[in-house]
Design an enzyme around this catalytic site. Sequence first.
Site, PDB file in Angstrom:
ATOM      1  N   GLY A  13       0.836  -1.206   0.000  1.00 45.98           N
ATOM      2  CA  GLY A  13       0.000   0.000   0.000  1.00 45.98           C
ATOM      3  C   GLY A  13       0.868   1.251   0.000  1.00 45.98           C
ATOM      4  O   GLY A  13       0.578   2.209   0.726  1.00 45.98           O
ATOM      5  N   GLY A  16      -0.754   4.974  -1.043  1.00 44.56           N
ATOM      6  CA  GLY A  16      -1.953   5.509  -0.400  1.00 44.56           C
ATOM      7  C   GLY A  16      -1.572   6.766   0.381  1.00 44.56           C
ATOM      8  O   GLY A  16      -0.448   7.271   0.279  1.00 44.56           O
ATOM      9  N   TYR A 144     -14.652  -2.646   8.527  1.00 43.53           N
ATOM     10  CA  TYR A 144     -13.270  -2.173   8.684  1.00 43.53           C
ATOM     11  C   TYR A 144     -12.816  -2.356  10.141  1.00 43.53           C
ATOM     12  O   TYR A 144     -11.745  -2.895  10.409  1.00 43.53           O
ATOM     13  CB  TYR A 144     -13.230  -0.698   8.270  1.00 43.53           C
ATOM     14  CG  TYR A 144     -11.925   0.015   8.470  1.00 43.53           C
ATOM     15  CD1 TYR A 144     -10.763  -0.384   7.802  1.00 43.53           C
ATOM     16  CD2 TYR A 144     -11.846   1.140   9.297  1.00 43.53           C
ATOM     17  CE1 TYR A 144      -9.568   0.319   7.960  1.00 43.53           C
ATOM     18  CE2 TYR A 144     -10.665   1.851   9.452  1.00 43.53           C
ATOM     19  CZ  TYR A 144      -9.533   1.432   8.780  1.00 43.53           C
ATOM     20  OH  TYR A 144      -8.357   2.132   8.942  1.00 43.53           O
ATOM     21  N   LYS A 148      -9.926  -4.684  11.852  1.00 40.54           N
ATOM     22  CA  LYS A 148      -8.858  -4.121  12.693  1.00 40.54           C
ATOM     23  C   LYS A 148      -8.807  -4.857  14.035  1.00 40.54           C
ATOM     24  O   LYS A 148      -7.728  -5.162  14.540  1.00 40.54           O
ATOM     25  CB  LYS A 148      -9.059  -2.613  12.892  1.00 40.54           C
ATOM     26  CG  LYS A 148      -8.800  -1.785  11.650  1.00 40.54           C
ATOM     27  CD  LYS A 148      -7.383  -1.971  11.123  1.00 40.54           C
ATOM     28  CE  LYS A 148      -7.088  -1.168   9.885  1.00 40.54           C
ATOM     29  NZ  LYS A 148      -5.828  -1.552   9.222  1.00 40.54           N
TER      30      LYS A 148
END
Length: 318
Positions: A13, A16, A144, A148
């Site tokens: 990533g 980002g 999400y 997490k």
Amino acid sequence: MKSVRKERILITGPFGQIGSELVPALQERYGKENVIALGHVTIPDWYDGKMVTGDVRHLDSMKKIVQENSITQIYHLASLLSATGESKPSMAWDINMTGLKNVLDLAVEFRLRVFWPSSIAVFGPTTPKENTPQSTVLEPTTMYGVTKLAGEVLCQYYHLKFGVDVRSLRYPGIISWKAEPGGGTTDYAVTIFYDAIQKGRYECFVRESTVLPMMYMDDAIKATLQLMEAPSNKIKVRTSYNLAAISFSAKELELEIQKKMPGLKVTYRPDNRQEIADSWPMSIDDSTARGDWGWKHDFDLPLMTKVMIEELTQKLSR
Ligand code: AKB
């Protein structure tokens, strides 16, 4: 800053919001040749460094990358954020969980140190809203947040069971000018600056009274590097550390920007992201991070606002 020690770093990533600033910071610290970006779909033109292509969900190709590049550390940032996660929950589970599990399995096999970002999304409506403690009720109501929470306990499990040196921070909303955030609930605190400069007006997707924990990007990068460079015996939390800097309402942010841009008009039209924002805390107690490895933030609301307006105005005029 000079190179500190010999590391070979893979960052997933990398392009980002956070990766765009963490990659250059890591290159400066460890040398450009020792930082490898795992590109996936698009590569921005600012990128100047080593790159490999791959998908965090594919263990075999990730293993090849780790072996061929003699990787010693992975910063595993690839993830879907809260708003996108709500519209694509299965994909969020797949990318966020399969990706992390693969990274942790590689960490066992190749003795890698891992950084993995958690978030204030790990908290939910039943968590105390103010000065949220390090150890508290964790009942997130977004996919999400679910990934997490599961990710945090998975990290701790791999540490306890296999001795993996995995370190993690519960990032608040991150405010930055270099790369735009995408798919998050806290994105309004960044978009307001773009619209203020480009249009002189902003329609905010949360109520003006919404208060969330936030942080300027430079503080987030500082915390990440400090955590990863701390001696192992200072890292007492192997789920994820609470991390905090500033908390303000959307209205307070509007008023702070108006001190520099008095013509700015802001209207408020809450959408489905309001519910996500309402499920998260307003402020975070990060005294454990401050005590364990010396975390301290530098940017308050006025300083963050000043720097954001200056840097973004310059960027948008190029
Ligand atoms: C989001 O809004 O989804 C993220 C986060 C708080 O983790 N910025």
